[in-house]
Write a protein that holds these residues in place. Structure first.
Motif, PDB file in Angstrom:
ATOM      1  N   THR A 207      -5.373   6.166  15.149  1.00  0.00           N
ATOM      2  CA  THR A 207      -4.270   6.913  14.558  1.00  0.00           C
ATOM      3  C   THR A 207      -4.562   7.250  13.109  1.00  0.00           C
ATOM      4  O   THR A 207      -4.915   6.370  12.322  1.00  0.00           O
ATOM      5  N   GLY A 208      -4.384   8.509  12.759  1.00  0.00           N
ATOM      6  CA  GLY A 208      -4.505   8.934  11.371  1.00  0.00           C
ATOM      7  C   GLY A 208      -3.172   8.808  10.649  1.00  0.00           C
ATOM      8  O   GLY A 208      -2.107   9.033  11.234  1.00  0.00           O
ATOM      9  N   VAL A 209      -3.237   8.428   9.372  1.00  0.00           N
ATOM     10  CA  VAL A 209      -2.034   8.224   8.564  1.00  0.00           C
ATOM     11  C   VAL A 209      -2.199   8.971   7.248  1.00  0.00           C
ATOM     12  O   VAL A 209      -3.272   8.938   6.630  1.00  0.00           O
ATOM     13  N   PHE A 210      -1.126   9.648   6.810  1.00  0.00           N
ATOM     14  CA  PHE A 210      -1.160  10.316   5.503  1.00  0.00           C
ATOM     15  C   PHE A 210      -1.461   9.307   4.405  1.00  0.00           C
ATOM     16  O   PHE A 210      -0.828   8.252   4.319  1.00  0.00           O
ATOM     17  N   ARG A 211      -2.392   9.648   3.513  1.00  0.00           N
ATOM     18  CA  ARG A 211      -2.744   8.750   2.416  1.00  0.00           C
ATOM     19  C   ARG A 211      -1.971   9.043   1.138  1.00  0.00           C
ATOM     20  O   ARG A 211      -2.047   8.299   0.160  1.00  0.00           O
ATOM     21  N   GLY A 212      -1.208  10.140   1.123  1.00  0.00           N
ATOM     22  CA  GLY A 212      -0.515  10.537  -0.093  1.00  0.00           C
ATOM     23  C   GLY A 212       0.454   9.504  -0.614  1.00  0.00           C
ATOM     24  O   GLY A 212       0.636   9.361  -1.823  1.00  0.00           O
ATOM     25  N   VAL A 213       1.093   8.766   0.285  1.00  0.00           N
ATOM     26  CA  VAL A 213       2.055   7.740  -0.122  1.00  0.00           C
ATOM     27  C   VAL A 213       1.406   6.725  -1.054  1.00  0.00           C
ATOM     28  O   VAL A 213       1.947   6.369  -2.105  1.00  0.00           O
ATOM     29  N   PRO A 255      -7.497  -0.933  -0.973  1.00  0.00           N
ATOM     30  CA  PRO A 255      -7.375   0.462  -0.537  1.00  0.00           C
ATOM     31  C   PRO A 255      -6.801   0.559   0.875  1.00  0.00           C
ATOM     32  O   PRO A 255      -7.281  -0.107   1.794  1.00  0.00           O
ATOM     33  N   ASN A 256      -5.765   1.348   1.010  1.00  0.00           N
ATOM     34  CA  ASN A 256      -5.047   1.550   2.263  1.00  0.00           C
ATOM     35  C   ASN A 256      -4.266   0.325   2.729  1.00  0.00           C
ATOM     36  O   ASN A 256      -3.717   0.321   3.836  1.00  0.00           O
ATOM     37  N   GLY A 257      -4.184  -0.700   1.879  1.00  0.00           N
ATOM     38  CA  GLY A 257      -3.434  -1.900   2.244  1.00  0.00           C
ATOM     39  C   GLY A 257      -1.950  -1.639   2.408  1.00  0.00           C
ATOM     40  O   GLY A 257      -1.301  -2.224   3.275  1.00  0.00           O
ATOM     41  N   ILE A 258      -1.405  -0.768   1.565  1.00  0.00           N
ATOM     42  CA  ILE A 258       0.020  -0.423   1.669  1.00  0.00           C
ATOM     43  C   ILE A 258       0.296   0.260   3.006  1.00  0.00           C
ATOM     44  O   ILE A 258       1.260  -0.070   3.702  1.00  0.00           O
ATOM     45  N   LEU A 259      -0.571   1.184   3.371  1.00  0.00           N
ATOM     46  CA  LEU A 259      -0.383   1.915   4.619  1.00  0.00           C
ATOM     47  C   LEU A 259      -0.545   1.002   5.824  1.00  0.00           C
ATOM     48  O   LEU A 259       0.198   1.106   6.807  1.00  0.00           O
ATOM     49  N   GLU A 260      -1.501   0.092   5.752  1.00  0.00           N
ATOM     50  CA  GLU A 260      -1.719  -0.832   6.864  1.00  0.00           C
ATOM     51  C   GLU A 260      -0.508  -1.735   7.066  1.00  0.00           C
ATOM     52  O   GLU A 260      -0.082  -1.990   8.200  1.00  0.00           O
TER      53      GLU A 260
END
Length: 313
Positions: A207-213, A255-260
């Motif tokens: 799954t792809g997730v927007f990184r802008g957040v 990096p990307n920890g918030i999104l995960e």
């Protein structure tokens, strides 16, 4: 939709917002039959999404989730029409939960970014946040191509003072001086361009997730909260909000920890209430690229302060 018929259509929607809740849900029952039983609206997309997301469930269980989602979807339509003219007390009645965490953040002049998925009624969530938060409320949205539809939703979403900002203008908006702390509200579970997305496993699928957040949170040092909107059993059209802190120090997250973290909580919430998510969206229309850049991945390590795990239902 041409201009004159469009204006007539949305004028009718505004008039329809005055019907009783009982009749609104009768209308939803009819729309469910028309959209899904007769029109078969995105039924193949919905079924494929459910089957791939819940491989452990039986055919009968998946059919029940699908049927529950059909009614949830048409309920969202009539609820949103009702909320177009609903008074403040009705907004508070239909979305409840403990938001006292916001008081401390406001007192400390902390700016916040609120993440949410397409669970519950997100239009109600936007109205609730601008009505009930002391923070200035900035809602990130994607403008609609149809001018009449775009204006109707703008009028709906700004009823209680929210500032609506297209995603491509949010950085410029946050550079403006403000008289009080602000909260940025956005849903982050749609399908981004695969070449720039963060990639993870979500509901058994790449799954792809927007990184802008995460970029926004790091650049402006925004405290990151996650809001889930669950349906209240036995009370059609009523929801409960649960607020979970994701990061109080975004600049020091992996990096990307918030999104995960967000994805793991959202995944757990979907398992707890499977029909309460936007299954009609083509969430997995893009494939994961064969080669990813380091900034598109998340590398877990030892637990850090602030790391969280999804809770039970």
């Amino acid at each position: 939709m041409s201009q004159i018929p469009g204006k007539i259509f949305f004028s009718l929607l505004n008039a329809l917002s005055g019907i009783s809740w009982k009749n609104a849900f009768r209308l939803s029952n009819t729309l469910k039959f028309l959209l899904f039983d007769l029109g078969r609206y995105r039924k193949n997309v919905i079924w494929t999404n459910l089957k791939n997301s819940f491989p452990e469930k039986t055919h009968a269980e998946l059919k029940q989730i699908a049927d529950d989602f059909y009614l949830h979807f048409t309920d969202l339509i009539v609820e949103t029409i009702k909320f177009r003219t609903a008074p403040p007390e009705l907004i508070r009645e239909h979305l409840q939960g403990d938001i006292s965490i916001m008081d401390g953040f406001y007192a400390s002049k902390t700016n916040i970014i609120y993440l949410m998925g397409h669970r519950g009624n997100w239009e109600l969530a936007n109205l609730f946040s601008s009505l009930c938060f002391t923070h200035e409320c900035i809602v990130v949205y994607r403008p609609l191509q149809n001018e009449e539809a775009d204006q109707w939703f703008l009028d709906l979403r700004t009823r209680f003072g929210a500032i609506l900002v297209p995603m491509d203008q949010i950085f410029k908006e946050l550079q403006k001086p403000r008289a009080r702390p602000y909260v940025v509200v956005l849903a982050n579970d749609q399908s981004p361009m695969p070449q720039t997305a963060f990639w993870t496993n979500f509901l058994h699928q790449d799954t792809g997730v927007f990184r802008g957040v995460e970029t926004i949170a790091r650049r402006y040092n925004l405290t990151v909260l996650y809001a889930d909107f669950s349906k209240i059993s036995g009370k059609r059209g009523h929801y409960h909000v649960t607020i979970t802190p994701i990061s109080l120090d975004p600049k020091n997250e992996r990096p990307n920890g918030i999104l995960e973290k967000q994805i793991r909580i959202l995944e757990n919430d979907i398992h707890c209430q499977p029909a309460n998510w936007l299954w009609s969206h083509r969430r997995w229309k893009h494939r994961r690229p064969e080669v990813l850049k380091p900034e598109q991945l998340y590398t877990p390590g030892n637990a850090l302060p602030g790391d969280i795990s999804p809770g039970d239902c």
